[in-house]
Design an enzyme around this catalytic site. Structure first.
Site, mmCIF file in Angstrom:
data_model
loop_
_atom_site.group_PDB
_atom_site.id
_atom_site.type_symbol
_atom_site.label_atom_id
_atom_site.label_comp_id
_atom_site.label_asym_id
_atom_site.label_seq_id
_atom_site.Cartn_x
_atom_site.Cartn_y
_atom_site.Cartn_z
ATOM 1 N N HIS A 276 -27.020 26.572 11.176
ATOM 2 C CA HIS A 276 -25.659 27.381 10.885
ATOM 3 C C HIS A 276 -24.777 26.882 9.683
ATOM 4 O O HIS A 276 -23.332 27.296 9.803
ATOM 5 C CB HIS A 276 -24.837 27.020 12.240
ATOM 6 N N TRP B 225 1.067 -1.137 -0.012
ATOM 7 C CA TRP B 225 -0.005 -0.057 0.049
ATOM 8 C C TRP B 225 0.920 1.224 -0.031
ATOM 9 O O TRP B 225 1.615 1.451 0.861
ATOM 10 C CB TRP B 225 -0.918 -0.175 1.253
ATOM 11 N N GLU C 131 -16.980 5.946 1.946
ATOM 12 C CA GLU C 131 -15.970 5.008 1.733
ATOM 13 C C GLU C 131 -16.167 4.009 0.655
ATOM 14 O O GLU C 131 -15.230 3.733 -0.254
ATOM 15 C CB GLU C 131 -15.801 3.846 3.127
ATOM 16 N N ASN D 75 7.138 -3.639 5.956
ATOM 17 C CA ASN D 75 5.740 -2.917 6.508
ATOM 18 C C ASN D 75 6.043 -1.793 7.380
ATOM 19 O O ASN D 75 7.121 -2.088 8.126
ATOM 20 C CB ASN D 75 4.452 -3.819 7.278
ATOM 21 N N LYS E 267 -19.502 5.511 5.949
ATOM 22 C CA LYS E 267 -19.826 4.326 5.196
ATOM 23 C C LYS E 267 -19.956 4.763 3.655
ATOM 24 O O LYS E 267 -19.468 3.941 2.878
ATOM 25 C CB LYS E 267 -21.144 3.398 5.682
HETATM 26 C C1 G6P Z 1 -8.993 2.152 8.612
HETATM 27 C C2 G6P Z 1 -10.181 1.368 8.399
HETATM 28 C C3 G6P Z 1 -11.388 1.672 9.111
HETATM 29 C C4 G6P Z 1 -10.971 1.752 10.512
HETATM 30 C C5 G6P Z 1 -9.860 2.610 10.963
HETATM 31 C C6 G6P Z 1 -9.408 2.231 12.335
HETATM 32 O O1 G6P Z 1 -9.054 3.479 8.366
HETATM 33 O O2 G6P Z 1 -10.587 1.389 6.870
HETATM 34 O O3 G6P Z 1 -12.481 0.849 8.822
HETATM 35 O O4 G6P Z 1 -12.173 2.371 11.158
HETATM 36 O O5 G6P Z 1 -8.856 2.197 10.099
HETATM 37 O O6 G6P Z 1 -8.956 0.978 12.475
HETATM 38 P P1 G6P Z 1 -9.025 0.048 13.838
HETATM 39 O O7 G6P Z 1 -8.506 -1.206 13.637
HETATM 40 O O8 G6P Z 1 -8.173 1.164 15.006
HETATM 41 O O9 G6P Z 1 -10.450 -0.016 14.491
#
Ligand code: G6P
Length: 609
Positions: free
Chosen positions: A505, A74, A489, A99, A486
């Site tokens: 506002h 990524w 995303e 990573n 959601k």
């Molecule tokens: C990423 C994921 C989200 C998630 C966030 C926090 O952005 O895409 O779905 O809410 O990370 O991740 P965590 O594992 O800490 O809940």
């Protein structure tokens, strides 16, 4: 985010590596690659932009070799292309997958270039492989070379290294990015997530921060950060082999939406008596700690942050304890004032989110009474590094857009509020009422899921829209935020959430017939206020979609579509009202044809800042 798999075995490992990568696809990535030592001094590397399937398709001939490493990338440093994909190699001898982020990579790059190393990529990772190559001029030991190299790195890494001249081993190093060793019989493995290795083993050793390990077919030798050889116990995983299987469902997200009644049942199991919450669910020391809590600070990211926001409403009005909530990436760079008797609660599905972990680590020196992790992954860094932990038991969540992890976090938070409330003279009748409401939740979620057909039809009206507004009040405001998150995303439609009282506002100026407005309207004490806000929108020609309690008396007409939900206890409404919003996003994404489970540019587990 990036995924790692490695293997040392007698059999050929290329297929094991590919299957491991497939099982990590859910984390989000843009390219994939692997390197296998075919025989001594013969390292073969293959990389492709796009899906793991593209890498698999590129393997036209079988790729023999018992030692290999693989990666899904990524992009952080350098665009997603084949040159930047892992593994990175030095002089066709050393290969590395990594990573994390190396913060001092520029300085190291200049140093290595001066020493004659030629860089092929724009990645920070490539410095690691050349550093190891340089160290191996001074020693024959790959472990020593890796230790010398990582001692020069600043930042976060989980790295796996192989040397084609020593084909019987791999060396792994962990600092800031998780790594787990999988133990086989006459073969051993490594991965960034145990899920990748479930087809080959159930025995796992979770590495600690600063560990370096040498792994051969028959031996695993781990040194801790001080260089001492340590014995880290192996743990048997109970995760099911098929945890990564979406069964009859078209997408993991849909499966996970439908998993929610059972996930909530699991989250509640053995944690409730009829008249009190079993505080041991949070850890052996929980009662003692909860008795002394005077303030709660919650820190989280993304969807987990939204669950924290709901908990603030609950904590202050039910447990009568002051509660602050903050996004982890902000909190970690502040100098917060920590009131006496503060409990730090971190919430995370993965338990590996870099900012949330950093906030937890910072809190150790900030005078907190104790730390509690609410998390879905038992072996995660967050759980291991916290004083107390509540496991949400949602089961493996694969869809990048979080669903069952969120609703089970809310269950955990409701139990926390009641557990702390038990030490604050929380009214016994109210406590019993809440416990009964929690117990009836799975059934209510099942009934709510019956609305899927109606919501699927509704979704057609959203698919050609560019912008949407989500409105809620009180503990439904965070649910509106979660609904908007959601939708953006997975359908890429711009969605904003507003506390309905804030409409006049600013956002009222946006209202026209092209902007659908979604309202969450359970039958709670703010219903009448919310109705006034709905009228403000109607008066300006806005098109409303109201998810409402059937007793809330909203009536469908030309400007308002009402979707009636089962009657629910007002405290449970944030959990119940989440489901139709998840379904709405899902069906809009289906119509738009976007990648539901792996939306563009996003990662499941954000292990870098
Ligand atoms: C990423 C994921 C989200 C998630 C966030 C926090 O952005 O895409 O779905 O809410 O990370 O991740 P965590 O594992 O800490 O809940």
């Amino acid at each position: 985010m990036c995924g790692i798999v490695g293997a040392v075995a007698q059999r050929d490992v290329a297929d094991i590596l590919l299957e491991g990568l497939r099982r990590l696809e859910y984390r989000g990535y843009d390219s994939a690659g692997l390197a296998v030592i075919r025989e001594a001094n013969n390292l073969v590397r293959l990389r492709r932009v796009g899906k793991v399937q593209a890498l698999s398709d590129a393997m036209i001939d079988p790729l023999p070799g018992g030692t290999g490493i693989a990666h899904t990338r990524w992009a952080t440093h350098g665009e997603p292309n084949e040159r930047n994909a892992h593994p990175h190699i030095s002089h066709d001898e050393i290969a590395v997958v990594h990573n994390g982020i190396i913060e001092n990579h520029e300085q190291l790059r200049v140093q290595l270039q001066r020493a004659g190393y030629v860089f092929e990529s724009e990645t920070d990772t490539e410095v690691i492989v050349h550093l190891i190559h340089a160290s191996l001029k001074e020693t024959d030991s790959l472990v020593t070379a890796v230790k010398t190299a990582v001692s020069q790195l600043r930042g976060a890494y989980g790295a796996v290294v192989v040397d084609s001249r020593q084909p019987d081993r791999m060396v792994v190093a962990r600092s800031g990015s998780p790594l787990v060793i999988g133990l086989g019989i006459g073969e051993n493995f490594v991965a960034s997530d145990s899920l990748a290795l479930l087809p080959v083993t159930r025995q796992f050793i979770y590495l600690e921060e600063g560990d370096v390990a040498e792994i051969t077919r028959t031996e695993v030798v781990i040194e801790d950060a001080s260089g001492k050889v340590v014995d880290r116990p192996a743990q048997e995983s109970s995760a099911s082999y098929d945890a990564g299987n979406k069964g009859e469902y078209r997408h993991f997200m849909l499966k996970e939406i439908y998993d929610q009644p059972q996930a909530v049942r699991n989250a509640l199991e053995s944690r409730l008596a009829d008249d009190h919450v079993l505080e041991q669910s949070f850890g052996a020391q929980a009662s003692e700690i909860f008795a002394n809590v005077k303030h709660v600070q919650i820190v989280a990211c993304g969807t987990s942050y939204h669950s924290a926001m709901v908990a603030r409403y609950w904590m202050e009005s039910l447990a009568n304890i002051a509660c602050s909530v903050e996004i982890a990436s902000e909190y970690r760079y502040r100098k917060p004032i920590v009131p006496e008797g503060s409990l730090l609660v971190t919430i995370s599905q993965s338990g590996e989110t870099a900012d949330t972990l950093a906030a937890l680590r910072m809190a150790r020196h900030s005078g907190y009474l104790a730390t509690l992790a609410i998390c879905n992954v038992g072996a995660s860094s967050l759980v291991r590094e916290s004083d107390l932990a509540f496991m949400t038991r949602a089961g493996v969540e694969i869809g990048v857009a979080s669903t069952k992890a969120f609703t089970t976090q809310l269950v955990g938070l409701a139990l926390l509020v009641l557990a702390i409330g038990q030490h604050q003279n929380l009214n016994a009748l109210l406590l019993e009422e809440m416990i009964a409401a929690l117990k009836s939740l799975p059934e209510q979620l099942e009934q709510t899921l019956l609305l899927a057909g109606e919501i699927e039809k509704l979704a057609e009206e959203f698919a050609d829209k560019q912008h949407t507004l989500f409105l809620g009040r009180g503990d439904q405001y965070p649910i509106a935020m979660e609904g908007a998150l959601k939708l953006k995303e997975i359908s890429y439609i711009h969605a904003e959430a507003y506390a309905a009282g804030e409409l006049k506002h600013g956002p009222l100026a946006l209202i026209d017939e092209d902007m659908p407005i979604v309202v969450v309207a359970p039958n709670n004490e703010l219903l009448e206020k919310l109705k006034s806000n709905v009228e403000e929108v109607r008066a300006r020609g806005g098109l409303l979609y109201v998810f409402a309690d059937r007793d809330a008396r909203f009536i469908s007409d030309d400007t308002m579509r009402v979707i009636n939900l089962p009657h629910t206890h007002p405290w449970m409404a944030p959990i119940v009202y989440t489901l139709p919003l998840q379904l709405l996003s899902y069906y809009v994404a289906i119509i738009k044809g976007t990648d539901v489970d792996q939306p563009r540019n996003l990662a499941k587990s954000v292990t870098v800042e």
